[in-house]
Motif scaffolding. Structure first.
Motif, PDB file in Angstrom:
ATOM      1  N   ALA A  41     -21.404 -23.318  -3.828  1.00 39.96           N
ATOM      2  CA  ALA A  41     -20.196 -23.916  -3.252  1.00 39.96           C
ATOM      3  C   ALA A  41     -19.075 -23.817  -4.279  1.00 39.96           C
ATOM      4  CB  ALA A  41     -20.438 -25.385  -2.885  1.00 39.96           C
ATOM      5  N   GLY A  42     -17.887 -24.115  -3.838  1.00 42.65           N
ATOM      6  CA  GLY A  42     -16.738 -24.122  -4.743  1.00 42.65           C
ATOM      7  C   GLY A  42     -16.418 -25.542  -5.176  1.00 42.65           C
ATOM      8  N   GLY A  43     -15.307 -25.686  -5.873  1.00 42.69           N
ATOM      9  CA  GLY A  43     -14.853 -27.013  -6.297  1.00 42.69           C
ATOM     10  C   GLY A  43     -15.154 -27.292  -7.766  1.00 42.69           C
ATOM     11  N   SER A  44     -14.432 -28.264  -8.292  1.00 44.73           N
ATOM     12  CA  SER A  44     -14.520 -28.570  -9.729  1.00 44.73           C
ATOM     13  C   SER A  44     -15.854 -29.218 -10.100  1.00 44.73           C
ATOM     14  CB  SER A  44     -13.371 -29.502 -10.115  1.00 44.73           C
ATOM     15  OG  SER A  44     -13.414 -30.667  -9.305  1.00 44.73           O
ATOM     16  N   ASP A  73     -19.278 -21.191   1.495  1.00 46.68           N
ATOM     17  CA  ASP A  73     -17.918 -21.042   2.025  1.00 46.68           C
ATOM     18  C   ASP A  73     -17.082 -20.275   1.019  1.00 46.68           C
ATOM     19  OD1 ASP A  73     -15.904 -23.910   1.209  1.00 46.68           O
ATOM     20  OD2 ASP A  73     -17.635 -23.146   0.141  1.00 46.68           O
ATOM     21  N   ASN A  85     -13.923 -18.891  -4.632  1.00 46.56           N
ATOM     22  CA  ASN A  85     -15.183 -19.535  -5.028  1.00 46.56           C
ATOM     23  C   ASN A  85     -16.091 -18.541  -5.747  1.00 46.56           C
ATOM     24  OD1 ASN A  85     -14.418 -21.972  -3.956  1.00 46.56           O
ATOM     25  ND2 ASN A  85     -15.528 -21.709  -2.040  1.00 46.56           N
ATOM     26  N   GLY A 145     -20.585 -29.489  -2.200  1.00 51.65           N
ATOM     27  CA  GLY A 145     -19.749 -30.574  -2.702  1.00 51.65           C
ATOM     28  C   GLY A 145     -19.357 -31.450  -1.527  1.00 51.65           C
ATOM     29  N   LEU A 146     -18.518 -32.433  -1.809  1.00 53.93           N
ATOM     30  CA  LEU A 146     -18.050 -33.349  -0.757  1.00 53.93           C
ATOM     31  C   LEU A 146     -16.572 -33.617  -0.983  1.00 53.93           C
ATOM     32  CD1 LEU A 146     -18.757 -35.372   1.599  1.00 53.93           C
ATOM     33  CD2 LEU A 146     -19.039 -37.112  -0.191  1.00 53.93           C
ATOM     34  N   GLY A 147     -15.783 -33.400   0.061  1.00 60.70           N
ATOM     35  CA  GLY A 147     -14.371 -33.736  -0.052  1.00 60.70           C
ATOM     36  C   GLY A 147     -14.143 -35.199   0.285  1.00 60.70           C
ATOM     37  N   HIS A 151     -15.524 -33.679   4.266  1.00 58.61           N
ATOM     38  CA  HIS A 151     -15.894 -32.280   4.527  1.00 58.61           C
ATOM     39  C   HIS A 151     -16.932 -31.820   3.515  1.00 58.61           C
ATOM     40  CE1 HIS A 151     -13.058 -30.764   1.328  1.00 58.61           C
ATOM     41  NE2 HIS A 151     -13.974 -29.825   1.267  1.00 58.61           N
ATOM     42  N   THR A 152     -17.662 -30.793   3.912  1.00 54.36           N
ATOM     43  CA  THR A 152     -18.533 -30.087   2.984  1.00 54.36           C
ATOM     44  C   THR A 152     -18.495 -28.616   3.353  1.00 54.36           C
ATOM     45  OG1 THR A 152     -20.672 -30.143   1.854  1.00 54.36           O
ATOM     46  CG2 THR A 152     -20.702 -30.298   4.275  1.00 54.36           C
ATOM     47  N   ALA A 153     -18.798 -27.750   2.404  1.00 59.44           N
ATOM     48  CA  ALA A 153     -18.487 -26.329   2.564  1.00 59.44           C
ATOM     49  C   ALA A 153     -17.030 -26.279   3.017  1.00 59.44           C
ATOM     50  CB  ALA A 153     -19.445 -25.658   3.529  1.00 59.44           C
ATOM     51  N   SER A 154     -16.725 -25.556   4.101  1.00 54.67           N
ATOM     52  CA  SER A 154     -15.371 -25.675   4.655  1.00 54.67           C
ATOM     53  C   SER A 154     -15.443 -26.174   6.091  1.00 54.67           C
ATOM     54  CB  SER A 154     -14.627 -24.327   4.563  1.00 54.67           C
ATOM     55  OG  SER A 154     -14.234 -24.075   3.218  1.00 54.67           O
ATOM     56  N   ARG A 183     -10.301 -20.096   5.599  1.00 50.71           N
ATOM     57  CA  ARG A 183     -11.600 -20.010   4.920  1.00 50.71           C
ATOM     58  C   ARG A 183     -12.656 -19.416   5.838  1.00 50.71           C
ATOM     59  NH1 ARG A 183     -12.187 -24.855   1.177  1.00 50.71           N
ATOM     60  NH2 ARG A 183     -10.094 -25.406   0.497  1.00 50.71           N
ATOM     61  N   LYS A 206     -14.225 -40.403  -4.001  1.00 46.71           N
ATOM     62  CA  LYS A 206     -15.196 -39.895  -3.010  1.00 46.71           C
ATOM     63  C   LYS A 206     -16.110 -41.014  -2.478  1.00 46.71           C
ATOM     64  CE  LYS A 206     -14.170 -35.477  -3.955  1.00 46.71           C
ATOM     65  NZ  LYS A 206     -15.081 -34.512  -4.597  1.00 46.71           N
TER      66      LYS A 206
HETATM   67  C1  6PG Z   1     -14.416 -25.456  -1.367  1.00 48.67           C
HETATM   68  C2  6PG Z   1     -15.741 -26.150  -1.535  1.00 48.67           C
HETATM   69  C3  6PG Z   1     -15.614 -27.581  -1.066  1.00 48.67           C
HETATM   70  C4  6PG Z   1     -15.801 -28.420  -2.312  1.00 48.67           C
HETATM   71  C5  6PG Z   1     -15.416 -29.857  -2.064  1.00 48.67           C
HETATM   72  C6  6PG Z   1     -15.495 -30.677  -3.365  1.00 48.67           C
HETATM   73  O1  6PG Z   1     -14.377 -24.252  -1.109  1.00 48.67           O
HETATM   74  O2  6PG Z   1     -13.412 -26.131  -1.578  1.00 48.67           O
HETATM   75  O3  6PG Z   1     -16.811 -25.493  -1.111  1.00 48.67           O
HETATM   76  O4  6PG Z   1     -16.513 -27.945  -0.066  1.00 48.67           O
HETATM   77  O5  6PG Z   1     -17.168 -28.350  -2.714  1.00 48.67           O
HETATM   78  O6  6PG Z   1     -14.087 -29.878  -1.568  1.00 48.67           O
HETATM   79  O7  6PG Z   1     -14.584 -30.117  -4.283  1.00 48.67           O
HETATM   80  P1  6PG Z   1     -14.334 -30.886  -5.705  1.00 48.67           P
HETATM   81  O8  6PG Z   1     -15.650 -30.901  -6.402  1.00 48.67           O
HETATM   82  O9  6PG Z   1     -13.308 -30.015  -6.416  1.00 48.67           O
HETATM   83  O10 6PG Z   1     -13.822 -32.262  -5.360  1.00 48.67           O
END
Ligand code: 6PG
Length: 252
Positions: A41-44, A73, A85, A145-147, A151-154, A183, A206
């Motif tokens: 997954a993406g995100g910090s 995603d 990502n 991850g979790l927004g 949301h998760t993934a997109s 996305r 979160k």
């Molecule tokens: C993306 C991610 C998304 C990410 C969450 C958490 O492409 O943005 O897959 O699902 O995992 O938004 O992102 P953070 O860890 O940056 O809060």
């Protein structure tokens, strides 16, 4: 579906524990069927985990040649774009480990149209995992991850992608959180076919989303956040969170 939560004081402790869990699942998967199929997954939050896996004390502890890497995603930007990502995982992990590049499967963002990219990625997933045309690839591990919107993934709240029951990968409009770009995302049929789901979540911002994602309670107007719907039929869900993320769950 087995579900559990591990709570840590810091992101570093969380990332180290998650790395141990990933190596455990990888070892089991490789012993069981000679490969380890993981979706990133993406995100910090995930970036810190990738850096731990790429570190000297971890990168020698798994058979990278048996790893096959996918993405749950992707943002529809060039793979070299700072918001990619794939690019983030390449910089923080893949460039530092002896993975077989034939087993790294980025989303083919250069194909242009979102629906075409999604269709081709679904084909790549089936072909590279040896899954029949009407089957659903069973990835060994999906990292998520979790927004703060749940949301998760997109899979963003209110987006039709959340309700998709046929396609395994679809294009989605930007959500309400940056980066506000189109996305590609795995859908719930693909995510819920996984053997293991591992969520990594940190931050007090979160906490509300985590409570909704873990317990299925509404988040504002959203009755059930997309992350709550990730419930693998025969798999497990393991939440790795920091104490501040747990702060709205009175049981902790
Ligand atoms: C993306 C991610 C998304 C990410 C969450 C958490 O492409 O943005 O897959 O699902 O995992 O938004 O992102 P953070 O860890 O940056 O809060």
């Amino acid at each position: 579906m087995r579900k559990n939560v591990s709570i840590f004081d810091t992101l570093d402790e969380l990332s180290t524990a998650a790395a141990e869990e990933i190596l455990r699942i990888a070892t089991f998967s490789i012993e069981e069927h000679g490969a380890f199929r993981i979706s990133l997954a993406g995100g910090s939050t995930l970036r810190r985990l990738y850096q731990v896996l790429a570190s000297a004390q971890y990168r020698s502890r798994t058979n990278w040649a048996a790893w096959s890497v996918y993405w749950g995603d992707e943002r529809l930007v060039p793979l070299s774009h700072p918001d990619s990502n794939y690019g983030m995982a390449r910089k923080s992990l893949l460039a530092h480990v002896p993975i077989d590049e034939n087993n790294v499967h980025p989303v083919p963002v250069s194909l242009g149209d979102g629906w075409l990219i999604a269709d081709e990625y679904e084909h790549i997933l089936r072909e590279t995992t040896g899954t029949p045309t009407n089957g659903v690839p069973a990835l060994d591990l999906v990292l998520l991850g979790l927004g703060r919107d749940g949301h998760t993934a997109s899979l963003f709240p209110g987006n039709p992608a959340v309700d998709e029951t046929e396609c395994l990968v679809v294009e989605t409009a930007p959500g309400s959180l940056p980066p506000l770009v189109e996305r590609i995302t795995a859908t719930l049929p693909l995510l819920n076919a996984a053997g293991h789901i591992v969520f990594l979540v940190t931050g007090e911002d979160k906490a509300e989303a985590f409570r909704s994602a873990y317990r299925g309670v509404p988040l504002g107007e959203v009755a059930q956040v997309p992350a709550y719907l990730v419930r693998p039929v025969d798999g497990s869900v393991h939440w790795f969170i920091t104490r501040d993320t747990a702060s709205k769950c009175s049981a902790w």
